[in-house]
Design an enzyme around this catalytic site. Structure first.
Site, PDB file in Angstrom:
ATOM      1  N   SER A  74       0.823  -1.217   0.000  1.00  0.00           N
ATOM      2  CA  SER A  74       0.000   0.000   0.000  1.00  0.00           C
ATOM      3  C   SER A  74       0.850   1.258   0.000  1.00  0.00           C
ATOM      4  O   SER A  74       0.307   2.371   0.048  1.00  0.00           O
ATOM      5  CB  SER A  74      -0.918   0.006   1.229  1.00  0.00           C
ATOM      6  OG  SER A  74      -0.157   0.056   2.422  1.00  0.00           O
ATOM      7  N   THR A 111     -39.100  26.832 -11.373  1.00  0.00           N
ATOM      8  CA  THR A 111     -39.353  25.522 -10.779  1.00  0.00           C
ATOM      9  C   THR A 111     -39.581  24.607 -11.973  1.00  0.00           C
ATOM     10  O   THR A 111     -40.107  25.059 -13.001  1.00  0.00           O
ATOM     11  CB  THR A 111     -40.582  25.509  -9.848  1.00  0.00           C
ATOM     12  OG1 THR A 111     -41.725  25.902 -10.600  1.00  0.00           O
ATOM     13  CG2 THR A 111     -40.408  26.463  -8.664  1.00  0.00           C
ATOM     14  N   HIS A 112     -39.152  23.376 -11.880  1.00  0.00           N
ATOM     15  CA  HIS A 112     -39.205  22.440 -13.024  1.00  0.00           C
ATOM     16  C   HIS A 112     -38.440  22.999 -14.225  1.00  0.00           C
ATOM     17  O   HIS A 112     -38.707  22.614 -15.351  1.00  0.00           O
ATOM     18  CB  HIS A 112     -40.652  22.135 -13.435  1.00  0.00           C
ATOM     19  CG  HIS A 112     -41.557  21.804 -12.285  1.00  0.00           C
ATOM     20  ND1 HIS A 112     -41.858  20.503 -11.913  1.00  0.00           N
ATOM     21  CD2 HIS A 112     -42.203  22.592 -11.386  1.00  0.00           C
ATOM     22  CE1 HIS A 112     -42.670  20.522 -10.862  1.00  0.00           C
ATOM     23  NE2 HIS A 112     -42.886  21.785 -10.505  1.00  0.00           N
ATOM     24  N   GLU A 133     -18.524  21.455 -16.242  1.00  0.00           N
ATOM     25  CA  GLU A 133     -18.901  20.062 -16.484  1.00  0.00           C
ATOM     26  C   GLU A 133     -18.084  19.123 -15.607  1.00  0.00           C
ATOM     27  O   GLU A 133     -18.593  18.126 -15.083  1.00  0.00           O
ATOM     28  CB  GLU A 133     -18.704  19.715 -17.957  1.00  0.00           C
ATOM     29  CG  GLU A 133     -19.611  20.506 -18.888  1.00  0.00           C
ATOM     30  CD  GLU A 133     -19.174  20.364 -20.340  1.00  0.00           C
ATOM     31  OE1 GLU A 133     -19.612  19.409 -20.989  1.00  0.00           O
ATOM     32  OE2 GLU A 133     -18.381  21.194 -20.822  1.00  0.00           O
ATOM     33  N   LYS A 143     -17.000  27.127 -31.088  1.00  0.00           N
ATOM     34  CA  LYS A 143     -17.341  26.628 -29.754  1.00  0.00           C
ATOM     35  C   LYS A 143     -16.617  27.324 -28.612  1.00  0.00           C
ATOM     36  O   LYS A 143     -15.480  27.734 -28.720  1.00  0.00           O
ATOM     37  CB  LYS A 143     -17.032  25.131 -29.663  1.00  0.00           C
ATOM     38  CG  LYS A 143     -17.933  24.294 -30.527  1.00  0.00           C
ATOM     39  CD  LYS A 143     -19.283  24.078 -29.886  1.00  0.00           C
ATOM     40  CE  LYS A 143     -19.263  22.792 -29.093  1.00  0.00           C
ATOM     41  NZ  LYS A 143     -20.560  22.519 -28.495  1.00  0.00           N
ATOM     42  N   SER A 201     -13.261  23.811 -29.366  1.00  0.00           N
ATOM     43  CA  SER A 201     -13.419  22.502 -29.983  1.00  0.00           C
ATOM     44  C   SER A 201     -12.356  22.349 -31.054  1.00  0.00           C
ATOM     45  O   SER A 201     -11.986  23.315 -31.708  1.00  0.00           O
ATOM     46  CB  SER A 201     -14.811  22.401 -30.608  1.00  0.00           C
ATOM     47  OG  SER A 201     -14.813  21.410 -31.620  1.00  0.00           O
TER      48      SER A 201
END
Ligand code: ARG
Length: 459
Positions: free
Chosen positions: A24, A156-157, A291, A284, A278
């Site tokens: 270990s 909301t939602h 993320e 992009k 990108s």
């Protein structure tokens, strides 16, 4: 050679696979500082109690200092043959100072040693995390203060609900992170007990002073049951539970940043240095940091599942399963550390498009509740009736292609005769926000009052 620390009753050395599954050091070398700290406290206590002689203790302490210097210089030989950090240090101590090294492990086992090291490490990790989270709160507070009165849609939602201010939205996260700090603080207070001196599991026949080592190591006192001291890992579970909840909060904010950054929303942008492009699509600008903050949550939550699964069926006291306790804790803190750091940078740098957000605050009949509340207040309608009338007004506005404030008075009066032009005062997003003066509501005065309280708390 290489197994001299416990080789007495063995005539064969471990198989390669035995060593491979057992080793270990690659993971637990991160405990080196705590291991040296624990050993110094133990050594001084042994000498103070007359269990080892003063010159031996001096030699041991000198050797431990030399080891620290080697580790800091990058010259310390971390060797798989010595399995873990504890035996690597002891083996090296023996090479450096010879015979007195063999006295350090008197009245001690690796079981209480590792429990001590791990508690010390986790305690420091909690302190670092609390500092970092406080930094994130400060960043959120600064932005909230600047935007305490700037409108945005409340959802909301993820459907338009009622207008709020951007400052109010950010302050919701200050509250969440505040509770996260509370959880780490509580966990830290509970873990701050000394396992050292529990020895293998049953305590020690030597006249050790566990209160002295507790004091030396900054623990509140010795753990009261030697079996528990070497078996307990709930302290580690508790901190990664706190880390999981915290990572979940960061992930929600990360998700909102991802949504806000879409051209469709267009609420915020992040600067070049916190976004990526990108390799194929030249236009992009991707919110990779947000993320990844969202994704790190998987590691942190996974760590909690990993460790609780390791621990859940273990008989008392120590089992080697418990060596698998460190990777999840290290991984959880490493992931959280990056996530908090990246989130703090994004919060400090994000540029809101306040005009666009304010415009969006009016979309989707977001002041419908204000109309219903007006009918209750001014015309004494029961709320259910007011809800129905307002629903019909929304339907009519939709049919005419206008928002509620654009609905002619006679249209409103067709639905409820008592409505007067006075109603238009409550149908703007500004008026809607300003009216929500209940404690903790989104009215800018309320938001500013909460900001002032938090600034005071954090100062
Ligand atoms: N490397 C071990 C661990 O982390 C240290 C304790 C070993 N104790 C034992 N009885 N084999 O758990």
């Amino acid at each position: 050679k290489g197994q001299s620390l416990w080789g007495g009753r063995f005539s064969a050395k471990p198989a390669e696979i035995m060593q491979a599954i057992n080793v270990s050091i690659g993971v637990d070398q991160r405990l080196w500082r705590e291991d040296l700290t624990g050993s110094r406290a133990h050594c001084r206590m042994l000498a103070d109690q007359g269990i080892i002689a003063a010159p031996d203790a001096e030699a041991i302490l000198g050797g431990l200092d030399a080891i620290q210097a080697e580790i800091e210089a990058g010259t310390f030989p971390f060797r798989d043959a010595y399995e873990d950090i504890h035996m690597n240090v002891e083996a090296r101590l023996s090479e450096l100072i010879g015979e007195p090294s063999g006295r350090l492990h008197t009245a001690r086992s690796r079981n209480d040693q590792v429990a001590t090291d791990f508690r010390l490490w986790t305690r420091a990790a909690c302190d670092r995390t609390i500092d970092q989270l406080t930094g994130l709160q400060r960043a959120l507070l600064a932005r909230a203060e600047a935007h305490a009165g700037d409108l945005m849609p409340g959802f909301t939602h993820l459907q338009p609900a009622q207008p709020v201010t951007f400052g109010h939205h950010l302050m919701a996260y200050v509250e969440m992170i505040g509770r996260d700090v509370g959880r780490f603080t509580d966990a830290r207070a509970r873990l701050n007990e000394n396992p050292l001196g529990a020895a293998a599991l049953a305590g020690s026949p030597f006249p050790i002073d566990r209160h002295a080592t507790a004091k030396a190591l900054g623990f509140d006192g010795p753990m009261r049951n030697s079996l528990d001291a070497v078996s307990a890992r709930d302290f580690a579970l508790e901190v990664i539970a706190a880390a999981s909840i915290c990572a979940g909060h960061l992930s929600r904010l990360a998700e909102e940043i991802v949504i806000w950054m879409t051209p469709q929303f267009g609420f915020v942008t992040l600067p070049d240095d916190l976004t990526t492009g990108s390799s194929i699509m030249p236009q992009k600008r991707n919110p990779d940091a947000a993320e990844l903050v969202r994704a790190k949550t998987g590691r942190v939550m996974g760590a909690f599942i990993a460790l609780s699964t390791v621990m859940k069926g273990l008989p008392l006291a120590y089992s080697k399963d418990m060596q698998e306790d460190k990777p999840p804790v290290f991984e959880a803190f490493d992931a959280l550390d990056l996530a908090v750091g990246a989130m703090t940078a994004m919060v400090a740098a994000l540029k809101p498009d306040t005009a666009r957000m304010a415009e969006a605050a009016g979309y989707g009949f977001s002041t419908a509740t204000d109309l219903a509340d007006w009918l209750v207040r001014e015309l004494n309608l029961p709320f259910r009736k007011a809800h129905h009338v307002t629903g019909a007004a929304v339907k009519q506005a939709e049919a005419l292609g206008v928002d509620l404030a654009g609905l002619p008075l006679e249209e409103l009066q067709k639905l409820e005769a008592g409505i007067t032009a006075d109603v238009y005062k409550v149908l703007t997003p500004e008026a809607s926000c300003a009216s929500r003066q209940s404690f903790g509501g989104t009215a800018p005065e309320q938001v500013r009052a909460r900001i002032a309280e938090w600034k005071e708390r954090l100062s």
